[in-house]
Design a protein around this motif. Structure first.
Motif, PDB file in Angstrom:
ATOM      1  N   VAL B 342       0.900  -3.046 -13.043  1.00  0.00           N
ATOM      2  CA  VAL B 342       1.062  -4.147 -12.102  1.00  0.00           C
ATOM      3  C   VAL B 342       0.428  -5.413 -12.630  1.00  0.00           C
ATOM      4  CG1 VAL B 342       1.172  -2.651 -10.083  1.00  0.00           C
ATOM      5  CG2 VAL B 342      -1.012  -3.535 -10.828  1.00  0.00           C
ATOM      6  N   THR B 343       1.008  -6.552 -12.218  1.00  0.00           N
ATOM      7  CA  THR B 343       0.443  -7.842 -12.605  1.00  0.00           C
ATOM      8  C   THR B 343       0.277  -8.694 -11.358  1.00  0.00           C
ATOM      9  OG1 THR B 343       2.680  -8.644 -12.951  1.00  0.00           O
ATOM     10  CG2 THR B 343       1.463  -7.949 -14.909  1.00  0.00           C
ATOM     11  N   GLY B 344      -0.538  -9.736 -11.497  1.00  0.00           N
ATOM     12  CA  GLY B 344      -0.698 -10.668 -10.396  1.00  0.00           C
ATOM     13  C   GLY B 344      -1.862 -10.329  -9.499  1.00  0.00           C
ATOM     14  N   MET B 345      -2.738  -9.434  -9.938  1.00  0.00           N
ATOM     15  CA  MET B 345      -3.898  -9.085  -9.124  1.00  0.00           C
ATOM     16  C   MET B 345      -5.063  -8.765 -10.036  1.00  0.00           C
ATOM     17  SD  MET B 345      -4.136  -6.461  -5.957  1.00  0.00           S
ATOM     18  CE  MET B 345      -3.035  -5.303  -6.630  1.00  0.00           C
ATOM     19  N   ASP B 346      -6.263  -9.001  -9.543  1.00  0.00           N
ATOM     20  CA  ASP B 346      -7.466  -8.717 -10.315  1.00  0.00           C
ATOM     21  C   ASP B 346      -7.774  -7.214 -10.235  1.00  0.00           C
ATOM     22  OD1 ASP B 346     -10.623 -10.532 -10.406  1.00  0.00           O
ATOM     23  OD2 ASP B 346      -9.790  -8.967 -11.696  1.00  0.00           O
ATOM     24  N   ILE B 347      -8.038  -6.611 -11.365  1.00  0.00           N
ATOM     25  CA  ILE B 347      -8.267  -5.156 -11.382  1.00  0.00           C
ATOM     26  C   ILE B 347      -9.462  -4.768 -10.516  1.00  0.00           C
ATOM     27  CG2 ILE B 347      -9.694  -5.231 -13.467  1.00  0.00           C
ATOM     28  CD1 ILE B 347      -8.505  -2.552 -14.270  1.00  0.00           C
ATOM     29  N   ILE B 348     -10.392  -5.695 -10.353  1.00  0.00           N
ATOM     30  CA  ILE B 348     -11.598  -5.388  -9.596  1.00  0.00           C
ATOM     31  C   ILE B 348     -11.297  -5.095  -8.129  1.00  0.00           C
ATOM     32  CG2 ILE B 348     -13.531  -6.655  -8.563  1.00  0.00           C
ATOM     33  CD1 ILE B 348     -14.427  -7.392 -11.205  1.00  0.00           C
ATOM     34  N   LYS B 349     -10.201  -5.643  -7.638  1.00  0.00           N
ATOM     35  CA  LYS B 349      -9.922  -5.481  -6.206  1.00  0.00           C
ATOM     36  C   LYS B 349      -9.426  -4.083  -5.877  1.00  0.00           C
ATOM     37  CE  LYS B 349      -9.852 -10.082  -5.115  1.00  0.00           C
ATOM     38  NZ  LYS B 349      -8.982 -11.159  -5.572  1.00  0.00           N
ATOM     39  N   ILE B 350      -8.960  -3.370  -6.886  1.00  0.00           N
ATOM     40  CA  ILE B 350      -8.372  -2.062  -6.609  1.00  0.00           C
ATOM     41  C   ILE B 350      -9.314  -0.957  -7.035  1.00  0.00           C
ATOM     42  CG2 ILE B 350      -6.441  -0.529  -7.144  1.00  0.00           C
ATOM     43  CD1 ILE B 350      -5.667  -2.889  -5.554  1.00  0.00           C
ATOM     44  N   ASN B 351      -9.486   0.007  -6.155  1.00  0.00           N
ATOM     45  CA  ASN B 351     -10.232   1.191  -6.570  1.00  0.00           C
ATOM     46  C   ASN B 351      -9.511   2.422  -6.052  1.00  0.00           C
ATOM     47  OD1 ASN B 351     -10.733   0.590  -3.956  1.00  0.00           O
ATOM     48  ND2 ASN B 351     -12.923   0.900  -4.052  1.00  0.00           N
ATOM     49  N   VAL B 352      -9.977   3.577  -6.517  1.00  0.00           N
ATOM     50  CA  VAL B 352      -9.361   4.825  -6.098  1.00  0.00           C
ATOM     51  C   VAL B 352      -9.442   4.911  -4.572  1.00  0.00           C
ATOM     52  CG1 VAL B 352      -9.581   7.315  -6.187  1.00  0.00           C
ATOM     53  CG2 VAL B 352      -9.965   5.970  -8.230  1.00  0.00           C
ATOM     54  N   GLY B 353      -8.330   5.191  -3.948  1.00  0.00           N
ATOM     55  CA  GLY B 353      -8.336   5.274  -2.496  1.00  0.00           C
ATOM     56  C   GLY B 353      -7.502   4.174  -1.860  1.00  0.00           C
ATOM     57  N   CYS B 354      -7.197   3.138  -2.594  1.00  0.00           N
ATOM     58  CA  CYS B 354      -6.337   2.097  -2.046  1.00  0.00           C
ATOM     59  C   CYS B 354      -4.940   2.673  -1.895  1.00  0.00           C
ATOM     60  CB  CYS B 354      -6.274   0.898  -2.985  1.00  0.00           C
ATOM     61  SG  CYS B 354      -7.790  -0.024  -3.026  1.00  0.00           S
ATOM     62  N   ILE B 355      -4.188   2.073  -0.987  1.00  0.00           N
ATOM     63  CA  ILE B 355      -2.812   2.522  -0.825  1.00  0.00           C
ATOM     64  C   ILE B 355      -1.887   1.342  -1.053  1.00  0.00           C
ATOM     65  CG2 ILE B 355      -1.169   3.538   0.787  1.00  0.00           C
ATOM     66  CD1 ILE B 355      -3.212   5.261   1.818  1.00  0.00           C
ATOM     67  N   PHE B 356      -0.911   1.552  -1.935  1.00  0.00           N
ATOM     68  CA  PHE B 356       0.092   0.524  -2.182  1.00  0.00           C
ATOM     69  C   PHE B 356       1.241   0.755  -1.216  1.00  0.00           C
ATOM     70  CE2 PHE B 356      -0.767  -1.883  -6.125  1.00  0.00           C
ATOM     71  CZ  PHE B 356      -1.959  -1.305  -6.475  1.00  0.00           C
ATOM     72  N   CYS B 357       1.713  -0.333  -0.599  1.00  0.00           N
ATOM     73  CA  CYS B 357       2.790  -0.143   0.378  1.00  0.00           C
ATOM     74  C   CYS B 357       3.799  -1.274   0.317  1.00  0.00           C
ATOM     75  CB  CYS B 357       2.198  -0.038   1.781  1.00  0.00           C
ATOM     76  SG  CYS B 357       1.249  -1.484   2.239  1.00  0.00           S
ATOM     77  N   ASP B 358       4.842  -1.082   1.077  1.00  0.00           N
ATOM     78  CA  ASP B 358       5.892  -2.084   1.213  1.00  0.00           C
ATOM     79  C   ASP B 358       5.319  -3.256   2.000  1.00  0.00           C
ATOM     80  OD1 ASP B 358       8.083  -3.590   1.895  1.00  0.00           O
ATOM     81  OD2 ASP B 358       9.329  -1.874   2.454  1.00  0.00           O
ATOM     82  N   PRO B 359       5.368  -4.486   1.444  1.00  0.00           N
ATOM     83  CA  PRO B 359       4.734  -5.602   2.159  1.00  0.00           C
ATOM     84  C   PRO B 359       5.366  -5.844   3.525  1.00  0.00           C
ATOM     85  CG  PRO B 359       5.364  -6.249  -0.069  1.00  0.00           C
ATOM     86  CD  PRO B 359       5.935  -4.900   0.166  1.00  0.00           C
ATOM     87  N   LYS B 360       6.644  -5.485   3.656  1.00  0.00           N
ATOM     88  CA  LYS B 360       7.293  -5.756   4.949  1.00  0.00           C
ATOM     89  C   LYS B 360       6.908  -4.720   5.997  1.00  0.00           C
ATOM     90  CE  LYS B 360      11.500  -7.112   2.779  1.00  0.00           C
ATOM     91  NZ  LYS B 360      11.304  -6.059   1.868  1.00  0.00           N
ATOM     92  N   GLU B 361       6.573  -3.517   5.543  1.00  0.00           N
ATOM     93  CA  GLU B 361       6.160  -2.495   6.527  1.00  0.00           C
ATOM     94  C   GLU B 361       4.861  -1.914   6.036  1.00  0.00           C
ATOM     95  OE1 GLU B 361      10.601  -0.837   7.205  1.00  0.00           O
ATOM     96  OE2 GLU B 361       8.987  -0.131   8.501  1.00  0.00           O
ATOM     97  N   ALA B 362       3.815  -2.704   6.216  1.00  0.00           N
ATOM     98  CA  ALA B 362       2.535  -2.358   5.603  1.00  0.00           C
ATOM     99  C   ALA B 362       1.810  -1.263   6.369  1.00  0.00           C
ATOM    100  CB  ALA B 362       1.664  -3.604   5.525  1.00  0.00           C
ATOM    101  N   ILE B 363       0.886  -0.639   5.671  1.00  0.00           N
ATOM    102  CA  ILE B 363       0.045   0.385   6.274  1.00  0.00           C
ATOM    103  C   ILE B 363      -1.143  -0.309   6.932  1.00  0.00           C
ATOM    104  CG2 ILE B 363      -1.339   0.719   4.188  1.00  0.00           C
ATOM    105  CD1 ILE B 363      -1.342   3.684   4.762  1.00  0.00           C
ATOM    106  N   ARG B 364      -1.707   0.312   7.966  1.00  0.00           N
ATOM    107  CA  ARG B 364      -2.840  -0.301   8.646  1.00  0.00           C
ATOM    108  C   ARG B 364      -4.150   0.045   7.967  1.00  0.00           C
ATOM    109  NH1 ARG B 364      -0.780   1.237  14.479  1.00  0.00           N
ATOM    110  NH2 ARG B 364      -0.062   2.998  13.232  1.00  0.00           N
TER     111      ARG B 364
END
Lengths: 381, 496
Positions: B342-364
């Protein structure tokens, strides 16, 4: 804490003069102060001076003020106590009734006067001035990618630093990223230890983790210490102790303090004593639920029935500023003591005290079972 | 390493990519792929299955699977020979096969799997993503991550005298692993009764183990018809890929070998039509710009060029590349265990446990939720304010049980008692859980796979649960500075 002067009668007015000597004394003082007390201490006041030409200037002056306490603030990370109140004694710089905030300083005496000195507060003064209880234990609770560096004193558990690093997992054919990130993690933890733990005060440094992280870390630590010729680590090598824990999170500290190898080495840490008392309560709750009560109403009822054997109560309840409620708790403590029971006051800054707070702050182990009559009455848990 | 020597598979892939590939979407809109048809085509008719191997420490999981992979031709002979020599030199000759999956120096030194080892192989009708889980009690958090992504499981038990008993007793992992996989949604289980050569393929021993385990697994919630028992020997290779010819065994056993049984598993239904969800299980920097995340796609599908939203950080990024089992793809769907660049994001913001989702139907994302839990055999009763470790998908986050709402009847679900004083073992209850940091999660009724979680305390699993309601703030503006500061606290002093 050094006691300079004491002029108190139990359950009567009186005053005491103390000198806080270390960070923990600030915590004790925080627990002594109540809204409405009078506090006299040296402090710095910004004074506006108007010269003859009409120009206004301000200067900072050191003076001794006596305040009627209104607000009390304790910063647990820096262990600083700030007390705001109104001036109740004539002073050349400050008008009567004017507001001021005193930031209590180490090694400067202060005088505290109260209208009523109850047993709980008197106990705390004794505890604070007792030179015997000065065991300081440092602990590093860690797992892969997470480390909590904690300092445990008799009355407080302070989180000194937290290291959190994402460590890539091992992948098919490529473990170098994993190993490199792990080394960077160990390096960060080592820096944390050197920066936050003062080796002259600390008696023992526990390194705890699940799995093999602790062993890996210790070997890394001393390999680096030798390589960088870090004298302070090499001299204090014997203070390091490796213990097992189930995770790297702060609350795993409880298990570490209960570990038999640790208790053998540090015979009397207050924190460990509190953890044990709390565990005993849970065991009783599991085995004979009618002998384990929590919540003020339930425990009061048990105390009236002269049934309380051990009372576990959090010091947070005595920092309740409503006098009526506070005296209710004090009465409970006194009652239990009079009936031959044991009272253990838990520090909110310790892990078990924190858990007790969540459980309403007061719990009791009874001598004999009492049927739980009012099941329908909802507790304000 | 393991070289992918599956010529038949790569041929099939080439054929498929020669077939009409879906045209690259020009704008930002998702191409309307008939995803199910594409999924069928891609595998050449072979559905993908995620398999986790579990069991008590030293039951022989890594050796069993390592040997299986070798017999399938997935490990080349020279590499295997190297492992044999090196392991003998290290004094761990019997671990040669385990080294196929245990790759870190630490694991080989200690002879213990510490993290889930992942690889792939093929059977007649399936493509299997294999996850070899650690058996040691301390590594259960890692095992949970692997099991959360699995569709089916192989439970390995050691048939040797005393060893099965040790694993099956209260302190062993056989029970805990069995309960965990069931609670994480796995319904099909193959039990490899391993090291049978140590007991001379004795039928009575096999029967004894089958009956004890069968009783336990049934209580755990497995249907008898979905559990299969296979006698094996990981070290000697008997009954792994071909039916054994050993006389002691064939005298009484006529069932399938392990590979046949794995092939016979029913692939689960994939929720490809639901909005995209991927749980991050690893984050690392690869060559080139951007960075990589690995994880299993739990729902929906993804294409290169898609924009995805990461929660709880609440940041978007673009998918530059998709890799499945070391092969670059244009798209991937639910059930695939992929690596996304993936591009367009800082690696620091993501850690194990994050969930990637559809921006139009996002997870809470929230810090507080209500759930229905089932308590296991716990030693201490659960009270309000009880500190636990929440294991949800790949997340492991400290949390407290904020409120004990009610106790439910085990089968009917009706409320037995409101606001209980405490909870004890075996009870079914509704509680409110509060986490320290926001966790992205779904309700069980919306996404079966994403609605389950486990609670652990002091190294034991105390409860399994499903999310029923999200409370408190959802989409909190996640303090991204939080992770940044903690990361740089490694280098700067922030504690004082």
């Amino acid at each position: 804490m050094k006691l300079v002067h004491k002029d108190i009668e139990k359950d009567n007015a009186g005053q005491v003069t103390l000198i806080p000597e270390e960070a923990e004394d600030m915590w004790h003082t925080y627990n002594l102060l109540q809204v409405g007390d009078s506090l006299r201490a040296s402090t710095i006041r910004k004074v506006q001076t108007e010269s003859s030409t009409g120009s206004v200037g301000s200067s900072r002056v050191r003076t001794t003020l006596t305040l009627c306490v209104e607000t009390i603030d304790f910063d647990s990370q820096a262990c600083q106590l700030r007390v705001k109140g109104t001036n109740i004694q004539e002073n050349q710089y400050v008008k009567m009734g004017a507001y001021h905030t005193i930031e209590l300083e180490l090694n400067r005496k202060f005088t505290l006067a109260k209208k009523v000195w109850d047993s709980v507060v008197l106990d705390r003064i004794e505890q604070a001035c007792d030179p015997a209880q000065k065991a300081d234990v440092a602990a590093v609770v860690m797992q892969e990618g997470l480390a909590n560096l904690v300092l445990v004193t008799p009355a407080m558990t302070l989180l000194r630093a937290k290291v959190e690093v994402t460590i890539p997992r091992k992948r098919k054919g490529s473990c170098t990223q994993h190993d490199k990130a792990l080394e960077r993690f160990y390096e960060a933890v080592m820096q944390g230890i050197l920066r936050h733990f003062s080796f002259d005060v600390v008696k023992c440094i526990l390194v705890a983790s699940p799995g093999f992280v602790k062993d890996q870390f210790i070997s890394y630590l001393f390999k680096e210490a030798v390589r960088q010729d870090c004298k302070i680590l090499l001299e204090n090598r014997s203070k390091f102790m490796v213990v097992h824990s189930s995770s790297g999170h702060k609350y795993s500290l409880k298990e570490v303090l209960c570990d038999p190898a640790v208790t053998a080495r540090l015979s009397d840490t207050k924190a460990a004593g509190e953890v044990k008392a709390f565990e005993d309560f849970y065991k009783m709750l599991q085995q004979e639920p009618d002998r384990a009560f929590y919540g003020l109403a339930h425990v009061e009822r048990a105390s009236e029935a002269l049934a309380v054997d051990i009372l576990l109560i959090s010091d947070k309840l005595f920092r309740h500023q409503d006098i009526a409620t506070r005296s209710r708790y004090v009465r409970l403590v006194d009652n239990v003591k009079e009936n031959g029971g044991n009272v253990r006051i838990f520090s909110s800054l310790h892990v078990s005290g924190d858990q007790l707070n969540q459980l309403s702050g007061v719990a009791a182990i009874l001598r004999f079972p009492i049927a739980d009559v009012s099941e329908q009455s909802s507790e304000e848990c | 390493g393991v070289s992918a020597e599956t010529p038949s598979k790569s041929l099939a892939m080439n054929e498929d990519s020669a077939a009409p590939t879906p045209t690259r979407p020009t704008g930002k809109s998702k191409q309307q792929l008939n995803i199910r048809a594409e999924l069928e085509k891609r595998q050449g008719g072979k559905p993908l299955l995620n398999l986790v191997v579990i069991g008590h420490v030293d039951a022989g999981k890594s050796t069993l699977m390592g040997h299986l992979l070798y017999l399938l031709g997935n490990v080349n002979k020279r590499t295997m020979h190297k492992y044999e020599q090196e392991s003998k030199k290290a004094g761990k000759a019997s671990f040669a096969y385990a080294w196929v999956l245990d790759e870190t120096g630490e694991e080989r030194d200690r002879g213990v799997t510490m993290d889930v080892g992942m690889t792939k192989f093929e059977t007649d009708s399936k493509v299997i993503t294999l996850m070899d889980a650690p058996g040691h009690k301390d590594f259960i958090p890692n095992m949970i991550t692997g099991a959360a992504q699995a569709d089916v499981a192989v439970l390995v038990v050691d048939a040797s005298r005393g060893e099965f008993e040790a694993g099956f007793e209260a302190g062993g992992q056989t029970r805990e692993h069995g309960l965990l996989v069931r609670s994480l949604g796995v319904t099909q289980l193959a039990v490899a009764v391993n090291k049978m050569d140590q007991v001379n393929w004795y039928q009575e021993r096999f029967r004894d183990i089958v009956s004890k385990l069968g009783h336990f697994l049934k209580q755990a919630g497995f249907k008898d018809s979905d559990v299969f028992y296979i006698p094996t020997s990981g070290l000697s290779g008997e009954n792994l890929t071909t039916r054994s010819k050993v006389a002691d065994l064939t005298a009484w056993y006529t069932g399938p070998c392990l590979l046949e049984q794995i092939d016979a598993f029913k692939p689960p239904q994939r929720s490809v039509e639901k909005p995209f969800r991927l749980c991050v299980s690893d984050v690392f920097k690869d060559q080139g710009s951007g960075f990589c995340v690995t994880g299993k796609i739990e729902a929906g599908f993804i294409q290169t060029g898609d924009k995805v939203l990461a929660m709880p950080p609440n940041e978007t990024c673009t998918v530059k590349g998709i890799t499945l089992h070391d092969e670059a793809l244009d798209w991937a769907a639910a059930g695939d265990h992929v690596s996304l660049t993936v591009t367009g994001m800082d690696i620091i913001k993501i850690n194990v446990g994050c969930i990637f989702c559809d921006p139009k139907e996002a997870i809470r994302a929230c810090t507080r939720f209500r759930a229905r839990i089932l308590l296991f055999n716990i030693e201490v009763p659960i009270t309000q304010g009880f500190p636990v470790l929440l294991h949800y998908q790949t997340v492991s986050e400290p949390a407290t049980i904020r409120k004990l709402v009610s106790v439910l009847h085990k089968s009917s679900g009706e409320v037995l008692k409101k606001k209980p004083k405490c909870l004890s073992k075996g009870q079914n209850a509704v509680v409110e859980i509060q986490t320290q940091r926001p966790v992205a999660l779904e309700l069980y009724k919306d996404y079966k796979e994403l609605g389950r979680f486990m609670l652990r305390y002091v190294g034991s699993t105390i409860a399994a649960g499903v999310v029923t309601e999200v409370k408190g703030s959802t989409y909190p503006p996640f303090p991204t500075k939080h992770i940044v500061i903690l990361y740089s606290s490694a280098f700067f002093d922030i504690a004082s």
